[in-house]
Design an enzyme around this catalytic site. Structure first.
Site, PDB file in Angstrom:
ATOM      1  N   ASP A 353       4.016   2.424  10.864  1.00 29.40           N
ATOM      2  CA  ASP A 353       3.573   4.546  10.868  1.00 29.40           C
ATOM      3  C   ASP A 353       2.709   4.112  12.133  1.00 29.40           C
ATOM      4  O   ASP A 353       1.986   3.067  12.464  1.00 29.40           O
ATOM      5  CB  ASP A 353       3.060   4.897   9.854  1.00 29.40           C
ATOM      6  CG  ASP A 353       3.228   6.535   9.792  1.00 29.40           C
ATOM      7  OD1 ASP A 353       4.204   6.905  11.021  1.00 29.40           O
ATOM      8  OD2 ASP A 353       2.678   7.389   9.329  1.00 29.40           O
ATOM      9  N   GLU A 356       3.394   4.171  17.999  1.00 23.67           N
ATOM     10  CA  GLU A 356       3.690   4.742  19.244  1.00 23.67           C
ATOM     11  C   GLU A 356       3.025   4.076  20.372  1.00 23.67           C
ATOM     12  O   GLU A 356       3.193   3.918  21.522  1.00 23.67           O
ATOM     13  CB  GLU A 356       3.244   6.511  19.779  1.00 23.67           C
ATOM     14  CG  GLU A 356       4.918   7.135  18.049  1.00 23.67           C
ATOM     15  CD  GLU A 356       4.129   7.095  16.586  1.00 23.67           C
ATOM     16  OE1 GLU A 356       2.752   6.870  16.637  1.00 23.67           O
ATOM     17  OE2 GLU A 356       4.972   7.099  16.967  1.00 23.67           O
ATOM     18  N   ASP A 426       7.433  13.810  12.262  1.00 26.87           N
ATOM     19  CA  ASP A 426       6.820  15.162  11.260  1.00 26.87           C
ATOM     20  C   ASP A 426       7.516  16.210  11.768  1.00 26.87           C
ATOM     21  O   ASP A 426       7.252  16.780  12.663  1.00 26.87           O
ATOM     22  CB  ASP A 426       5.006  14.870  12.020  1.00 26.87           C
ATOM     23  CG  ASP A 426       4.788  13.432  11.059  1.00 26.87           C
ATOM     24  OD1 ASP A 426       4.971  12.704  10.257  1.00 26.87           O
ATOM     25  OD2 ASP A 426       3.857  13.564  11.384  1.00 26.87           O
TER      26      ASP A 426
HETATM   27  C1  GLC Z   1       1.807  10.167   9.369  1.00 25.13           C
HETATM   28  C2  GLC Z   1       3.368   9.842   9.147  1.00 25.13           C
HETATM   29  C3  GLC Z   1       3.499  10.585   7.638  1.00 25.13           C
HETATM   30  C4  GLC Z   1       2.818  10.437   7.353  1.00 25.13           C
HETATM   31  C5  GLC Z   1       0.972  10.525   7.656  1.00 25.13           C
HETATM   32  C6  GLC Z   1       0.070   9.826   6.597  1.00 25.13           C
HETATM   33  O1  GLC Z   1       2.114  11.664  10.425  1.00 25.13           O
HETATM   34  O2  GLC Z   1       4.303   9.977  10.038  1.00 25.13           O
HETATM   35  O3  GLC Z   1       4.893  10.841   6.975  1.00 25.13           O
HETATM   36  O4  GLC Z   1       2.870  10.991   6.112  1.00 25.13           O
HETATM   37  O5  GLC Z   1       1.062  10.286   8.710  1.00 25.13           O
HETATM   38  O6  GLC Z   1       0.195   8.989   6.791  1.00 25.13           O
END
Ligand code: GLC
Length: 713
Positions: A353, A356, A426
């Protein structure tokens, strides 16, 4: 400025793919077409039957027609070189571009390829999201061509927004370089494109199961509780995801020992129940001189630099530095950390995650640098492939265990599907996010990222009973099915509302698991041939002009159509069915295609149609996927005859690469059932074949019935 067409070169990559460029983008930041496909020749474009340069325009011939032509331009704008390509798109539909939260048909908007994390509600006015997939498909009448722009620098795509009949693709930093991809139909165009950027990797069968997530299940007890509730309520489940709170202060590959005192015991216990754990891993690394990853990377000079210093910005742990994942040494270090972590904790999958890369105090400056292959590369060039390189660090962790990777990511580039799969970031618990969730998933599919999905129920904000139910119904056969929500929202697990919600959730998960052999066939075709799993109807019926205007229905393979409700307090919708006859899965009523209907759908109903005369490979009564121990393969007839080819292997290892898989061929016609084991290199766990023909069931011994015909009437 006049563009000198003499500089344009055309390479022939294969019969259907041409590369047209003034300068090739350095392929070293990405892995393009496999080396076995040689660029055979520099063709003299003025003579080539498919590509011609004429009157300052480039003409591309497809399907015996000159349909597409474009003009390449070069100019100076704000003292920067400005390279653009202009296409006339009068009567041309444009598709592709990956994860944009927008209609499938992209005309009327502009888009930017620049991997972007944003916490706002995504909609069609957002030019960029998490992924940059510079692949567009142009369609006129029955003809399709694909265009792929391989540069990793940002591109702008103005698709008939400024001028309704003009598509302008520009890049400030890079000269013209594009692949023109031809094909006799849409399927061929996408498959040919997929060959250039790389086929999507092959997933485990278990990954087609149900995934439950939340930011966060804060401790071991909560995770056990989720597992218990799913099992006790007989709702199929295969994976639970751990979001950032399992870590020690949001440091990757560490554990908060207070809330997860014995992670290995937790994963072992859950595995006994066939539920596996997937854990999140963020791109940036906490700036902390006591944290082993930080100190190691610092020592090895492996962080992104700004003015010769390690660049620092804020992410979840506070001050963070950004690893240079593009560097091989950095990749190897992360592979080592992940290996150790997987071994010690028993987690089964990695969720990448914030890659980007995301940063809370503004974007990384454009002058941030990394060292790569002995050159200094600026942020503008590496930004869009940062996420891909992070993902690449972890592929070997799974390979070395002889396992297919459970590796998924938020950021990606056109070439990323060969390493990981995706979720689409998200979204919010909003009705229009359900609607656009479908078009987003289908556009990802059209862009060679078919194994993807969005947060079921919505991530941001509270969901509600009706929205969650409609979401599950709309997506119960989407390749990656994961319910996920953010912090401090209402719970949205299948059992969180009332008995009615739970019953409906269970019903659709059960159907999903029933259709696993069919979905698994499709994932295999995705990997092998670059075919889509879910697609807009016009992918299967490219000549169907009505289908091109349908954004809220889709196909799963070529045998299933899903027509969901995506609006609040709505119990009917228009249904379009393409040519042929279709069976309503729930009522068994037969519908004639090439026609629109009004479909009434109560809260527990979705439009779910199977092509008439299908023999469908299925399972029954599964609560989890333990492939080797599934002993019954079901074949259910829809219509009066049907045939199918079934792919079979262990569902998890890489042995398929050594040819250890089976193919079965089954057919039913005029009362005669025929079954052949076509290829037999894997010792299957199937013991029984169950035929469901009309209302009758026949159970046969799997082994005995190789090459047999049986008259069932
Ligand atoms: C980002 C991710 C989300 C996750 C959050 C906390 O916003 O896209 O899926 O729950 O980070 O890790």
């Amino acid at each position: 400025m006049e563009f000198d067409y003499k500089n344009v070169k055309v390479n022939k990559i294969n019969k259907k793919v041409f590369r047209i460029y003034t300068k090739k983008h350095d392929d070293d930041l990405i892995e393009l077409y496999s080396k076995s496909i040689e660029e055979t020749s520099l063709i003299e474009s003025s003579k080539h039957p498919l590509i011609q340069l004429k009157d300052n325009r480039i003409f591309i011939r497809n399907n015996e027609e000159f349909l597409f032509n474009f003009e390449t331009l070069f100019s100076k704008l704000d003292n920067k070189n400005y390279y653009s390509i202009k296409f006339n798109i009068d009567n041309i539909n444009v598709y592709g571009l990956g994860d944009k939260m927008a209609p499938i048909r992209k005309n009327g908007y502009w888009y930017k390829s620049w991997n972007t994390d944003t916490s706002e509600h995504h909609d069609e006015l957002f030019p960029s999201l998490y992924k940059s997939i510079n692949f567009i498909i142009l369609n006129k009448n029955n003809s399709y061509i694909g265009l792929f722009f391989p540069s990793t620098f940002p591109y702008n795509f103005d698709i008939g927004k400024t001028k309704i009949d003009e598509l302008v693709v520009n890049n400030f930093n890079y000269e013209h370089d594009l692949f023109v991809i031809l094909g006799n139909n849409l399927k061929e165009v996408i498959s040919n494109y997929s060959l250039i950027v790389g086929r999507p990797y092959f997933v485990r069968m278990k990954m087609l199961g149900n995934n439950q997530s939340r930011w966060s299940y804060d401790n071991e007890e909560q995770v056990r509780e989720v597992a218990k509730k799913y099992r006790e309520n007989n709702i199929p489940l295969d994976y639970i995801h751990l979001d950032i709170d399992y870590m020690d202060g949001f440091r990757d590959f560490t554990i908060n020992k207070t809330s997860f005192p014995n992670m290995k015991k937790l994963t072992d216990d859950l595995k006994n129940d066939h539920i596996e754990i997937v854990s999140i891993n963020d791109a940036a690394i906490k700036k902390d001189s006591k944290y082993f990853i930080y100190t190691k990377l610092k020592k090895n000079n492996l962080f992104v630099k700004y003015n010769n210093l390690d660049y620092v910005n804020t992410v979840w742990p506070g001050d963070c530095s950004f690893p240079n994942y593009l560097d091989d040494k950095c990749k190897k270090l992360f592979e080592r950390y992940a290996n150790k972590f997987i071994k010690e904790t028993g987690v089964s999958g990695i969720w990448d995650d914030m890659n980007e890369p995301a940063s809370f105090k503004g974007e990384l400056p454009i002058d941030c640098e990394i060292k790569y292959n002995n050159r200094i590369v600026k942020h503008e060039e590496w930004h869009n492939v940062y996420g891909e390189h992070m993902n690449r660090s972890f592929v070997k962790c799974f390979e070395k265990e002889n396992k297919r990777a459970y590796l998924f990511s938020r950021a990606g580039f056109a070439t990323s599907s060969k390493y990981s799969f995706f979720w689409n970031g998200d979204n919010f618990s909003l009705w229009h996010h359900l609607r656009f969730g479908i078009t987003q998933i289908l556009s990802m599919s059209l862009s060679n990222a078919p194994f993807n999905g969005c947060d079921i129920g919505g991530f941001g904000g509270d969901t509600n009973k009706e929205l969650l139910i409609r979401w599950v119904e709309a997506m119960f056969l989407i390749p990656f099915f994961r319910n996920h929500t953010t912090k401090n929202t209402m719970h949205q697990e299948a059992y969180s509302f009332d008995v009615e919600t739970m019953n409906i959730y269970r019903k659709y998960m059960q159907i999903r698991y029933d259709f696993l052999p069919y979905l698994y066939n499709l994932t295999r075709n995705m990997h092998k041939n670059g075919e889509l799993i879910v697609s807009p109807i016009f992918y299967i019926y490219p000549k169907d002009q009505v289908a091109k205007n349908i954004e809220d229905e889709y196909m799963v393979g070529d045998k299933i159509i899903i027509a969901p409700i995506v609006d609040c307090n709505t119990a009917s919708r228009v249904l379009y069915l393409p040519q042929g006859k279709w069976i309503n899965y729930f009522t068994n009523n037969v519908y004639v295609g090439n026609k629109k209907y009004i479909l009434n759908l109560n809260l527990n109903e979705v439009g779910f149609f199977i092509k008439y005369n299908t023999l469908m490979p299925m399972y029954e009564n599964l609560q989890y996927i333990d492939k080797e121990n599934i002993d019954t393969l079901v074949l259910k007839l829809f219509g009066i005859k049907g045939e199918c080819k079934i792919y079979d292997d262990d569902g998890v290892s890489l042995d398929y690469k050594k040819g250890k898989y089976n193919f079965y061929y089954a057919s039913f016609k005029d009362g005669i059932f025929n079954f052949k084991i076509k290829k037999n290199k894997y010792k299957t766990g199937y013991k029984y074949l169950k035929l469901k023909i009309n209302n009758k069931e026949f159970v046969l011994d799997f082994e005995e019935y190789n090459n047999f015909k049986i008259n069932l009437e």
